[in-house]
Design a protein around this motif. Structure first.
Motif, PDB file in Angstrom:
ATOM      1  N   SER A 487     127.839  41.879  71.964  1.00 62.85           N
ATOM      2  CA  SER A 487     128.193  42.959  72.879  1.00 62.85           C
ATOM      3  C   SER A 487     127.003  43.270  73.781  1.00 62.85           C
ATOM      4  O   SER A 487     125.857  43.276  73.344  1.00 62.85           O
ATOM      5  N   ILE A 492     132.184  42.253  75.810  1.00 63.29           N
ATOM      6  CA  ILE A 492     132.272  41.694  74.460  1.00 63.29           C
ATOM      7  C   ILE A 492     132.537  40.197  74.586  1.00 63.29           C
ATOM      8  O   ILE A 492     133.463  39.778  75.282  1.00 63.29           O
ATOM      9  N   ASN A 582     131.723  49.128  68.136  1.00 64.69           N
ATOM     10  CA  ASN A 582     132.301  48.549  69.352  1.00 64.69           C
ATOM     11  C   ASN A 582     133.370  47.507  69.075  1.00 64.69           C
ATOM     12  O   ASN A 582     134.257  47.288  69.900  1.00 64.69           O
TER      13      ASN A 582
END
Length: 597
Positions: A487, A492, A582
């Motif tokens: 990330s 991503i 995330n």
């Protein structure tokens, strides 16, 4: 029956040491000619198709010996003169006759080569009568160590049966002992035992005849094809009761046989058979053997999936000998043997693999019936808990698919790894389509023997997605695929590693605080912006041809009910790290998640 190519001993049951499956055939460093004779279809097997057995068995409890006969009816599919008949040492083939004439035969270890006086012409239907006797191998720690079981019940009375999955029916009966060929027209079984005892076989009781010498002959009839290791007699001081199950195909006769002193314990526990039948007919379609009925029979071992004659030895208690193999608590809410061994009526007995190397078709699907049963009673998250909980039992010691042609299955991971692979496929296509898939498998391969490739191809076709790399990864390697990700700000990046070339399984992920979404990793890096990437996985429509029982997406399934343990947290993968704030992966995927950089 040489079931037409259209896909288990094979493992109907398993032992656990710390929850890990024990195989029923021993490991070997090298395989011999004898293994090939047992596990392959050589020329002396290939020319004839099995149609029917009519057998008689008369055990001598005091001498731990057997005598009897087996009339083998077959159709010649090509000209042939020498026939392979399997009968394991130390059992003896006493005589073989054809049209009332003696046939010559030669023994080669566990095989007899019968020689007809002239070639049997293609298209002819013939019967060979085989007389046998001897002291069969005695089971050690049955059902995993196969052989005859010469027990006494709590009152000191004889209690006899045999457990021969893996070892093979030929450990006591002369037969064609190969998974690919089942008797098209079933079996007639004559069990001779003392007047004070009861003989129970597969199918329906047709006759009981007092012989006038202190013995009685019980005749049982199976009208459907049946695989060889399922042909089982039980002899003991049995009593029974019955009821009629109102099923998808009409009235199903259900019979329950237990030792006389266990009747009152068994009656409330065996009520679970009704719930099991309702759950499995919902998920997989009609019970496959309405003509022969359904039976649970108390046995002097833990249990086995004998067709229309399921062996039960779980002490009339929930769990697996009082344990929950998933460690979640859900497995203590139902009787493992009733559920698992009955699940084999659909996968193992209705759909049977042609070679023991493909035993995952029996065991992976039947393992997953435990999850489906839990889901049916307690809801989706309970079923997910159960399935994910079993992952601790996966060894990844060797591939799930075994060695072909030598009667050798692969890793015991065929149970839990096979079940978890099916669980992931269910996530990919959705519950309604997965249920349709199971119904479709049962109807397409009804009463057939199959190869893994046929099953894999059918699933890919039904899912409208090439899943060949998923099967290769989970059935043919020991690697757990690694989903690596990086990330950087809102970006991503992700890819598959530790995988077969071309592995492209989609997964459901959580990125940032957004709802779940599907991504389609490959073995090359891909990048998306958090919140804008990902796709919705298309769920195929049900194939409605011949699948009318599943036209209704809810199909009469009851609402989840009953208390249960707490639900595991969604967002953590079942193996390895679940990512970070995330990026994380739906727990229903059996993978490793690894952050890089």
């Amino acid at each position: 029956m040489s079931r037409k190519l259209t896909a288990a001993v094979c493992l109907g049951l398993f032992s656990f040491f710390g929850g890990h499956a024990q195989l029923l055939t021993p490991e070997k460093e090298a395989y011999s000619h004898a293994d090939s004779l047992r596990g392959s279809v050589g020329p002396e097997r290939a020319w004839w198709n099995l149609l029917k057995y009519e057998l008689q068995v008369e055990p001598d409890f005091a001498g731990k010996s057997l005598k009897g006969s087996n009339a083998v009816t077959f159709a010649a599919v090509s000209d042939g003169q020498t026939m392979q008949i399997d009968l394991q040492e130390p059992m003896q083939l006493v005589a073989a006759t054809w049209k009332k004439k003696a046939l010559k035969f030669v023994r080669e270890g566990n095989v007899f080569h019968l020689r007809f006086p002239k070639p049997v012409k293609a298209g002819s239907v013939e019967t060979v009568v085989l007389q046998y006797q001897g002291v069969p191998k005695v089971a050690v720690r049955p059902p995993w160590g196969g052989g005859w079981i010469w027990n006494k019940d709590e009152h000191g009375r004889p209690w006899m049966t045999v457990a021969d999955e893996g070892l093979g029916l030929s450990c006591w009966l002369p037969c064609k002992d190969h998974l690919s060929d089942e008797p098209d027209s079933g079996v007639v079984m004559h069990i001779v035992c003392a007047d004070s005892l009861m003989g129970i076989g597969n199918g329906r009781l047709r006759d009981k005849h007092a012989n006038g010498n202190g013995t009685t002959t019980y005749t049982w009839v199976v009208t459907n094809p049946i695989n060889s290791y399922d042909i089982i007699p039980y002899i003991g001081k049995y009593v029974n009761w019955n009821y009629v199950f109102d099923g998808v195909k009409g009235k199903l006769d259900c019979n329950f046989w237990v030792l006389d002193y266990n009747l009152e314990k068994a009656k409330p526990q065996f009520k679970q058979a009704d719930t099991m039948l309702r759950a499995f007919e919902y998920w997989m379609g009609p019970y496959p053997f309405y003509e022969d009925g359904y039976k649970l029979v108390e046995a002097p071992h833990l249990g086995m999936e004998h067709q229309s004659n399921v062996a039960y030895g779980n002490h009339f208690a929930n769990g697996y000998l009082g344990r929950d193999l998933s460690g979640t608590g859900w497995g203590l809410k139902w009787d493992f043997i009733i559920v698992h061994e009955s699940g084999h009526e659909w996968f193992g007995n209705n759909i049977t693999d042609k070679d023991a190397a493909d035993m995952w078709v029996h065991e992976g699907f039947t393992n997953y019936t435990e999850t489906l049963y839990t889901t049916y009673l307690y809801g989706t998250e309970a079923g997910n808990d159960y399935c994910i909980g079993t992952r601790k039992n996966i060894d990844n010691d060797k591939p799930v698919i075994g060695i072909y042609g030598v009667n050798k299955e692969g890793s015991g991971d065929m149970y839990y790894k096979g079940g978890n692979m099916l669980h992931m496929i269910r996530q990919m296509i959705g519950d309604s389509a997965f249920r349709g898939l199971l119904h479709g498998l049962q109807s397409t391969f009804y009463h057939k023997t199959v190869t893994t490739q046929e099953i894999e191809n059918y699933i890919s076709s039904y899912a409208h997605r090439d899943l060949s790399k998923v099967f290769d990864q989970y059935l043919r390697t020991t690697k757990i695929p690694v989903l690596s990700y990086q990330s950087s700000g809102e970006m991503i990046s992700y890819r598959w590693g530790n995988c077969v070339k071309g592995f492209d399984m989609p997964v459901k992920v959580f990125i940032g605080g957004l709802p779940e979404q599907w991504i389609y990793p490959t073995d090359s890096w891909q990048t998306l912006k958090a919140g804008t990437g990902g796709k919705v996985l298309e769920t195929p429509q049900l194939d409605m041809k011949a699948l009318s029982p599943v036209a209704n997406g809810t199909g009469g399934r009851p609402r989840p009910r009953g208390p249960g343990p707490g639900i595991l947290t969604v967002g953590a993968t079942g193996n390895g790290t679940g990512g970070d704030g995330n990026f994380s992966v739906d727990r229903n995927f059996y993978i490793v998640v690894k952050k890089q950089g």
